[in-house]
Design an enzyme around this catalytic site. Structure first.
Site, PDB file in Angstrom:
ATOM      1  N   LYS A  19      12.592  -4.269  -2.833  1.00 27.11           N
ATOM      2  CA  LYS A  19      13.144  -5.293  -3.735  1.00 27.11           C
ATOM      3  C   LYS A  19      12.095  -5.765  -4.751  1.00 27.11           C
ATOM      4  O   LYS A  19      12.449  -6.264  -5.827  1.00 27.11           O
ATOM      5  CB  LYS A  19      13.750  -6.460  -2.975  1.00 27.11           C
ATOM      6  CG  LYS A  19      12.794  -7.270  -2.113  1.00 27.11           C
ATOM      7  CD  LYS A  19      12.061  -8.370  -2.830  1.00 27.11           C
ATOM      8  CE  LYS A  19      11.023  -8.946  -1.899  1.00 27.11           C
ATOM      9  NZ  LYS A  19       9.907  -9.597  -2.462  1.00 27.11           N
TER      10      LYS A  19
ATOM     11  N   PHE B 122       1.911 -16.895   2.087  1.00 30.06           N
ATOM     12  CA  PHE B 122       2.888 -16.641   3.135  1.00 30.06           C
ATOM     13  C   PHE B 122       2.308 -16.800   4.545  1.00 30.06           C
ATOM     14  O   PHE B 122       2.947 -17.397   5.413  1.00 30.06           O
ATOM     15  CB  PHE B 122       3.520 -15.249   2.970  1.00 30.06           C
ATOM     16  CG  PHE B 122       4.816 -15.138   3.712  1.00 30.06           C
ATOM     17  CD1 PHE B 122       5.824 -16.068   3.509  1.00 30.06           C
ATOM     18  CD2 PHE B 122       5.026 -14.130   4.634  1.00 30.06           C
ATOM     19  CE1 PHE B 122       7.024 -15.994   4.212  1.00 30.06           C
ATOM     20  CE2 PHE B 122       6.229 -14.039   5.332  1.00 30.06           C
ATOM     21  CZ  PHE B 122       7.227 -14.972   5.121  1.00 30.06           C
TER      22      PHE B 122
ATOM     23  N   ALA C 251       7.490 -18.653  -0.226  1.00 31.68           N
ATOM     24  CA  ALA C 251       6.635 -19.512   0.613  1.00 31.68           C
ATOM     25  C   ALA C 251       6.737 -20.989   0.230  1.00 31.68           C
ATOM     26  O   ALA C 251       6.832 -21.865   1.088  1.00 31.68           O
ATOM     27  CB  ALA C 251       5.200 -19.027   0.516  1.00 31.68           C
TER      28      ALA C 251
ATOM     29  N   LYS D  47       5.010  -7.058   2.691  1.00 29.26           N
ATOM     30  CA  LYS D  47       6.145  -6.344   2.079  1.00 29.26           C
ATOM     31  C   LYS D  47       5.650  -5.297   1.090  1.00 29.26           C
ATOM     32  O   LYS D  47       5.997  -5.351  -0.086  1.00 29.26           O
ATOM     33  CB  LYS D  47       7.033  -7.343   1.344  1.00 29.26           C
ATOM     34  CG  LYS D  47       7.788  -8.295   2.271  1.00 29.26           C
ATOM     35  CD  LYS D  47       8.586  -9.277   1.464  1.00 29.26           C
ATOM     36  CE  LYS D  47       9.413 -10.186   2.339  1.00 29.26           C
ATOM     37  NZ  LYS D  47      10.052 -11.250   1.573  1.00 29.26           N
TER      38      LYS D  47
ATOM     39  N   GLY E 171      12.596 -11.136   4.631  1.00 30.14           N
ATOM     40  CA  GLY E 171      13.801 -11.865   4.235  1.00 30.14           C
ATOM     41  C   GLY E 171      13.516 -12.665   2.969  1.00 30.14           C
ATOM     42  O   GLY E 171      12.408 -12.608   2.422  1.00 30.14           O
TER      43      GLY E 171
HETATM   44  N1  LIG Z   1       4.297 -15.499  -0.835  1.00 29.32           N
HETATM   45  C1  LIG Z   1       5.534 -15.254  -0.452  1.00 29.32           C
HETATM   46  O1  LIG Z   1       6.482 -15.994  -0.839  1.00 29.32           O
HETATM   47  C2  LIG Z   1       5.825 -14.123   0.464  1.00 29.32           C
HETATM   48  C3  LIG Z   1       4.913 -13.076   0.643  1.00 29.32           C
HETATM   49  N2  LIG Z   1       5.204 -12.065   1.465  1.00 29.32           N
HETATM   50  C4  LIG Z   1       4.282 -10.949   1.657  1.00 29.32           C
HETATM   51  O2  LIG Z   1       3.120 -11.375   2.354  1.00 29.32           O
HETATM   52  C5  LIG Z   1       2.011 -10.566   1.983  1.00 29.32           C
HETATM   53  C6  LIG Z   1       0.874 -11.475   1.614  1.00 29.32           C
HETATM   54  O3  LIG Z   1       1.278 -12.175   0.470  1.00 29.32           O
HETATM   55  P1  LIG Z   1       0.852 -13.639   0.077  1.00 29.32           P
HETATM   56  O4  LIG Z   1       0.419 -14.437   1.234  1.00 29.32           O
HETATM   57  O5  LIG Z   1       1.938 -14.177  -0.745  1.00 29.32           O
HETATM   58  O6  LIG Z   1      -0.381 -13.249  -0.860  1.00 29.32           O
HETATM   59  P2  LIG Z   1      -1.384 -14.154  -1.624  1.00 29.32           P
HETATM   60  O7  LIG Z   1      -1.687 -13.486  -2.894  1.00 29.32           O
HETATM   61  O8  LIG Z   1      -0.880 -15.563  -1.642  1.00 29.32           O
HETATM   62  O9  LIG Z   1      -2.669 -14.086  -0.681  1.00 29.32           O
HETATM   63  C7  LIG Z   1      -3.202 -12.922  -0.175  1.00 29.32           C
HETATM   64  C8  LIG Z   1      -4.233 -13.327   0.869  1.00 29.32           C
HETATM   65  O10 LIG Z   1      -4.740 -12.150   1.500  1.00 29.32           O
HETATM   66  C9  LIG Z   1      -6.151 -12.234   1.523  1.00 29.32           C
HETATM   67  N3  LIG Z   1      -6.706 -10.901   1.535  1.00 29.32           N
HETATM   68  C10 LIG Z   1      -6.738  -9.995   0.541  1.00 29.32           C
HETATM   69  N4  LIG Z   1      -7.379  -8.887   0.947  1.00 29.32           N
HETATM   70  C11 LIG Z   1      -7.761  -9.118   2.221  1.00 29.32           C
HETATM   71  C12 LIG Z   1      -8.486  -8.363   3.169  1.00 29.32           C
HETATM   72  N5  LIG Z   1      -8.936  -7.149   2.897  1.00 29.32           N
HETATM   73  N6  LIG Z   1      -8.708  -8.905   4.384  1.00 29.32           N
HETATM   74  C13 LIG Z   1      -8.259 -10.147   4.659  1.00 29.32           C
HETATM   75  N7  LIG Z   1      -7.588 -10.937   3.808  1.00 29.32           N
HETATM   76  C14 LIG Z   1      -7.343 -10.397   2.595  1.00 29.32           C
HETATM   77  C15 LIG Z   1      -6.510 -13.027   0.270  1.00 29.32           C
HETATM   78  O11 LIG Z   1      -7.797 -13.587   0.387  1.00 29.32           O
HETATM   79  C16 LIG Z   1      -5.422 -14.078   0.266  1.00 29.32           C
HETATM   80  O12 LIG Z   1      -5.765 -15.128   1.107  1.00 29.32           O
HETATM   81  C17 LIG Z   1       2.507  -9.681   0.825  1.00 29.32           C
HETATM   82  O13 LIG Z   1       2.801  -8.412   1.302  1.00 29.32           O
HETATM   83  C18 LIG Z   1       3.770 -10.377   0.354  1.00 29.32           C
HETATM   84  O14 LIG Z   1       4.691  -9.470  -0.210  1.00 29.32           O
HETATM   85  C19 LIG Z   1       6.347 -12.045   2.170  1.00 29.32           C
HETATM   86  C20 LIG Z   1       7.271 -13.053   2.040  1.00 29.32           C
HETATM   87  C21 LIG Z   1       7.086 -14.132   1.150  1.00 29.32           C
HETATM   88  O1  LIG Z   2       8.984 -11.668  -0.897  1.00 32.90           O
HETATM   89  C1  LIG Z   2       9.025 -12.769  -1.383  1.00 32.90           C
HETATM   90  C2  LIG Z   2      10.096 -13.723  -1.088  1.00 32.90           C
HETATM   91  O2  LIG Z   2      10.992 -13.241  -0.163  1.00 32.90           O
HETATM   92  C3  LIG Z   2       7.986 -13.183  -2.331  1.00 32.90           C
HETATM   93  O3  LIG Z   2       8.180 -12.493  -3.490  1.00 32.90           O
HETATM   94  P1  LIG Z   2       6.977 -12.269  -4.491  1.00 32.90           P
HETATM   95  O4  LIG Z   2       5.953 -11.477  -3.731  1.00 32.90           O
HETATM   96  O5  LIG Z   2       7.575 -11.556  -5.638  1.00 32.90           O
HETATM   97  O6  LIG Z   2       6.474 -13.628  -4.848  1.00 32.90           O
END
Ligand SMILES: NC(=O)C1=CN([C@@H]2O[C@H](COP(=O)(O)OP(=O)(O)OC[C@H]3O[C@@H](n4cnc5c(N)ncnc54)[C@H](O)[C@@H]3O)[C@@H](O)[C@H]2O)C=CC1
Ligand SMILES: O=C(CO)COP(=O)(O)O
Length: 430
Positions: A256, A80, A205, A173, A201
């Site tokens: 959610k 994200f 990603a 989130k 929202g």
């Molecule tokens: N992927 C998606 O579609 C969406 C994700 N989100 C939210 O965004 C947040 C991040 O999720 P994603 O990017 O999807 O996760 P991800 O699993 O793709 O990546 C997490 C990232 O955070 C880094 N990380 C972990 N611990 C860390 C630390 N202590 N310091 C610095 N970096 C650290 C990891 O190395 C990795 O690069 C979550 O809360 C997720 O719910 C929100 C909307 C959409």
């Molecule tokens: O929040 C998200 C899309 O809006 C991503 O959902 P997941 O963390 O379940 O992949």
């Protein structure tokens, strides 16, 4: 001889050229979408696709001919953080993506892709990468944070020495383990002087990377911050709506995830459409009930960060939380499912936090409790689901008609009607 002004002019011209190229690229992508929509009949009779195309293209050109000079940092190189940083860079903002691993930063800068989380998707060539946290956040207007909820406080502590007026926007989130703190609570605790917002929202990603039209919500009490985030991220493919209900928007995104796990599990059991609709709608009832107890406006849950995100994640294998639920439904235990996923699934922690808080404070959250019982108390899913179906007589939308919490009057009435019917039947038999 070239004066410093000449070189500035050259740089400006280069930027204008790059901005124009990017604007042309977007407009031609847009034309492609409209063409596809028209061919597949989505253009409809009354809609004149060329008028729509030129109107949208004109607006986009206006925005891109004057790219915002916002300086932005995105912290967290997962799917994200990368997708959002890419949007901002593409809009002409001066954008740095901070990733904690030096080798990953080098690889991303070299290949202009995030090979681990978004393989095959080329990132905008104006996006900068850094593993130096101080350099990444200093002199920025807005710092967007997209690390998992469990790492959010640590990240704020790490940037605290370099904060001198930047605003912070959480993209996370989740909830903090054991404290039940939301990201906005943590910002207020760690950086009380800072101007902040949260963004949430239906934003899978990978779909954003594919330029599939999407929308999100920026919630903040600060109007300038809301406008700045809208200017930074808005594009022909990504609309940014605004709200001042920070709690409601943030809770929509966090809660959610619980129900995406439930729906992933339900999908493994091949439930019908009625059942899915029931789970989704009762999930919304739980979310808004919990939200109101936390000070949110229940109507916020009808927006993109509530119904919108619930719909996107409860129906898609692209959601990591849905996938966790699906693996659980197929008989895997929670540790094995989390390991197999290998990415962030915030719902795993959120179920525990919300279960505990709701139990402690007497908030009626039957789906959350049921899920907790199946995942953490090893209860059989079928029995738990049947028990849910037997739970009392409730009002549909409690903000329209309040529940009779005890249900005592109704239960007594049902019992007496049942015994009267039984008496009549036995009279007939005589
Ligand atoms: N992927 C998606 O579609 C969406 C994700 N989100 C939210 O965004 C947040 C991040 O999720 P994603 O990017 O999807 O996760 P991800 O699993 O793709 O990546 C997490 C990232 O955070 C880094 N990380 C972990 N611990 C860390 C630390 N202590 N310091 C610095 N970096 C650290 C990891 O190395 C990795 O690069 C979550 O809360 C997720 O719910 C929100 C909307 C959409
Ligand atoms: O929040 C998200 C899309 O809006 C991503 O959902 P997941 O963390 O379940 O992949």
């Amino acid at each position: 001889m070239t004066s410093p002004n000449d070189s500035n002019k050259d740089t400006n011209n280069e930027h204008n050229d790059t901005d124009k190229q990017s604007s042309d690229k977007q407009n031609s992508l847009l034309a492609g979408i409209i063409e596809r929509a028209t061919k597949s009949g989505l253009g409809r009779k009354k809609l004149n696709p060329s008028a729509v195309e030129s109107a949208v293209a004109k607006n986009m050109a206006k925005i891109h001919s004057n790219p915002t000079k916002l300086r932005l940092a995105f912290l967290g190189g997962g799917s994200f953080g990368t997708a959002m940083a890419n949007l901002a860079a593409r809009n002409g903002c001066d954008t740095t993506l901070w990733v904690r691993n030096k080798r990953t930063v080098k690889a991303m800068a070299k290949t202009q892709t995030n090979k681990k989380y978004l393989p095959g998707h080329k990132l905008d060539d104006r996006l900068k990468y850094s593993h130096d946290l101080a350099a990444a956040v200093k002199d920025k207007d807005i710092i967007f944070i997209a690390v998992p909820g469990l790492a959010f406080r640590e990240t704020l502590k790490n940037i605290a020495p370099f904060i001198s007026g930047q605003s912070i926007v959480s993209l996370t989130k989740g909830m903090e383990k054991d404290t039940f703190a939301l990201m906005s609570d943590i910002i207020k605790e760690e950086l009380p002087e800072v101007n902040f917002g949260v963004m949430s929202g239906p934003n899978l990603a990978i779909e954003i990377m594919k330029n599939m039209p999407s929308a999100t919500v920026i919630a903040s009490e600060s109007e300038p911050l809301r406008h700045a985030v809208q200017a930074a991220l808005h594009s022909a493919f990504f609309r940014v709506f605004a709200s001042d209900d920070v709690k409601g928007v943030e809770l929509g995104g966090a809660l959610k995830n619980i129900y995406a796990i439930a729906m992933g599990m339900a999908a493994a059991y091949e439930v019908g459409e009625n059942t899915k609709a029931m789970i989704l709608t009762r999930a919304l009832a739980e979310m808004s009930r919990f939200g109101v107890e936390a000070g949110a406006n229940p109507l916020t849950f009808l927006g993109l960060s509530g119904v919108g995100d619930l719909y996107a994640t409860c129906n898609s294998e692209l959601s990591r939380n849905f996938r966790i639920g699906n693996m659980l439904g197929r008989g895997m235990n929670i540790d094995a499912a989390v390991k197999k996923l290998g990415q962030t699934a915030e719902g795993v922690n959120t179920i525990q936090q919300v279960h505990e808080k709701a139990t402690r404070e007497g908030i009626y959250m039957p789906i959350t409790h049921a899920l907790y019982a199946v995942i953490y108390e090893d209860k059989a899913a079928l029995g738990v689901a049947l028990h849910l179906m037997e739970a009392g007589f409730r009002s549909d939308v409690e903000f329209v008609m309040a529940h009779d919490h005890s249900n005592a009057a109704l239960t007594a009435h049902m019992k007496s009607s049942a015994s009267k019917t039984a008496d009549k039947d036995s009279d007939k038999d005589k």
